[in-house]
Design an enzyme around this catalytic site. Structure first.
Site, PDB file in Angstrom:
ATOM      1  N   GLY A  31      49.264  54.969  53.599  1.00  0.00           N
ATOM      2  CA  GLY A  31      48.231  53.959  53.735  1.00  0.00           C
ATOM      3  C   GLY A  31      47.011  54.583  54.379  1.00  0.00           C
ATOM      4  O   GLY A  31      47.129  55.570  55.117  1.00  0.00           O
ATOM      5  N   HIS A  43      50.127  47.609  59.494  1.00  0.00           N
ATOM      6  CA  HIS A  43      49.504  48.746  60.191  1.00  0.00           C
ATOM      7  C   HIS A  43      48.050  48.917  59.733  1.00  0.00           C
ATOM      8  O   HIS A  43      47.144  49.064  60.559  1.00  0.00           O
ATOM      9  CB  HIS A  43      50.328  50.012  59.911  1.00  0.00           C
ATOM     10  N   GLU A  44      47.841  48.874  58.411  1.00  0.00           N
ATOM     11  CA  GLU A  44      46.494  49.093  57.879  1.00  0.00           C
ATOM     12  C   GLU A  44      45.570  47.923  58.223  1.00  0.00           C
ATOM     13  O   GLU A  44      44.397  48.123  58.542  1.00  0.00           O
ATOM     14  CB  GLU A  44      46.531  49.319  56.365  1.00  0.00           C
ATOM     15  N   HIS A  63      44.033  48.256  61.499  1.00  0.00           N
ATOM     16  CA  HIS A  63      42.880  49.162  61.553  1.00  0.00           C
ATOM     17  C   HIS A  63      41.567  48.405  61.316  1.00  0.00           C
ATOM     18  O   HIS A  63      40.519  48.812  61.819  1.00  0.00           O
ATOM     19  CB  HIS A  63      43.004  50.262  60.501  1.00  0.00           C
ATOM     20  N   GLN A  89      39.145  54.552  58.840  1.00  0.00           N
ATOM     21  CA  GLN A  89      39.673  55.916  59.023  1.00  0.00           C
ATOM     22  C   GLN A  89      38.882  56.970  58.261  1.00  0.00           C
ATOM     23  O   GLN A  89      39.091  58.161  58.460  1.00  0.00           O
ATOM     24  CB  GLN A  89      41.145  55.980  58.576  1.00  0.00           C
ATOM     25  N   CYS A 128      50.255  57.792  62.061  1.00  0.00           N
ATOM     26  CA  CYS A 128      48.926  57.406  61.600  1.00  0.00           C
ATOM     27  C   CYS A 128      48.108  58.677  61.329  1.00  0.00           C
ATOM     28  O   CYS A 128      48.154  59.611  62.126  1.00  0.00           O
ATOM     29  CB  CYS A 128      48.241  56.555  62.675  1.00  0.00           C
ATOM     30  N   LEU A 129      47.373  58.698  60.223  1.00  0.00           N
ATOM     31  CA  LEU A 129      46.581  59.887  59.883  1.00  0.00           C
ATOM     32  C   LEU A 129      45.464  60.128  60.901  1.00  0.00           C
ATOM     33  O   LEU A 129      44.921  61.222  60.973  1.00  0.00           O
ATOM     34  CB  LEU A 129      45.985  59.755  58.478  1.00  0.00           C
TER      35      LEU A 129
HETATM   36 NI    NI Z   1      46.908  54.320  60.785  1.00  0.00          NI
END
Ligand code: NI
Length: 172
Positions: free
Chosen positions: A46, A132-133, A136, A51, A90-91
């Site tokens: 995701g 999760h996304e 963000h 991000q 998480c990236l």
């Molecule tokens: Ni994340």
């Protein structure tokens, strides 16, 4: 194909509430395509627009088996059920993992990058990724959803990793 830079925590706009997207412009379509490329390049499941430095309400997800990719624009969780802890990363904080409690099932409404209305239920890993996304888009990261001690611990771990990561990038 364009792989975008991934913003590292706590750089902006990761801490901000993202803006709704009023219409699907060619720019948004291009962003969706670049976000898919970026998610695949980084082997994520995701990726949210903040991000990649864009404070807009949009994210891309892969179904766990990677068969289906979706772009969700202005997503809203209208129903949720169950609660279960599961490991997340998480990236924007690479190599940091924590168990995060999430609803086990969600019903989501959104539009996609083709302007089509979506209304579907997701369970298990996909439900977790969506939550999760969506966080963000509200300036929330997964470590904001764990207990305070774990949060503090993981943020310290991240701060060390981040310094090393930035130094490695500088040397390249
Ligand atoms: Ni994340």
């Amino acid at each position: 194909m364009a792989v975008l830079n991934v913003t590292l925590y706590p750089d902006e706009p990761l801490l901000s509430v993202a803006e709704p997207i009023p219409s699907i412009t060619p720019k948004i379509v291009k962003l969706a395509s670049d976000m898919f490329d970026t998610m695949i390049e980084y082997e994520g499941v995701g990726l949210a627009a903040p991000q990649v430095g864009v404070a807009k309400r949009m994210f891309v997800v892969c179904e766990p088996e990677q068969a289906v990719q979706m772009c969700l624009i202005n997503p809203v969780i209208v129903e949720s059920e169950g609660r279960e802890a599961g490991e997340e990363g998480c990236l924007s904080l690479p190599s940091v993992y924590a168990d995060v409690p999430r609803a086990t099932g969600v019903r989501v409404q959104a539009i996609n990058e083709k302007g089509e209305a979506l209304d579907f239920r997701a369970e298990g890993l996909l439900a977790r990724i969506i939550q999760h996304e969506l966080d963000h888009l509200n300036g929330v990261i997964f470590l904001d959803r764990v207990d305070l001690l774990t949060r503090q611990d993981k943020l310290m771990e991240w701060e060390e990793r981040r310094q090393r990561y930035l130094e490695a990038v500088k040397e390249r």
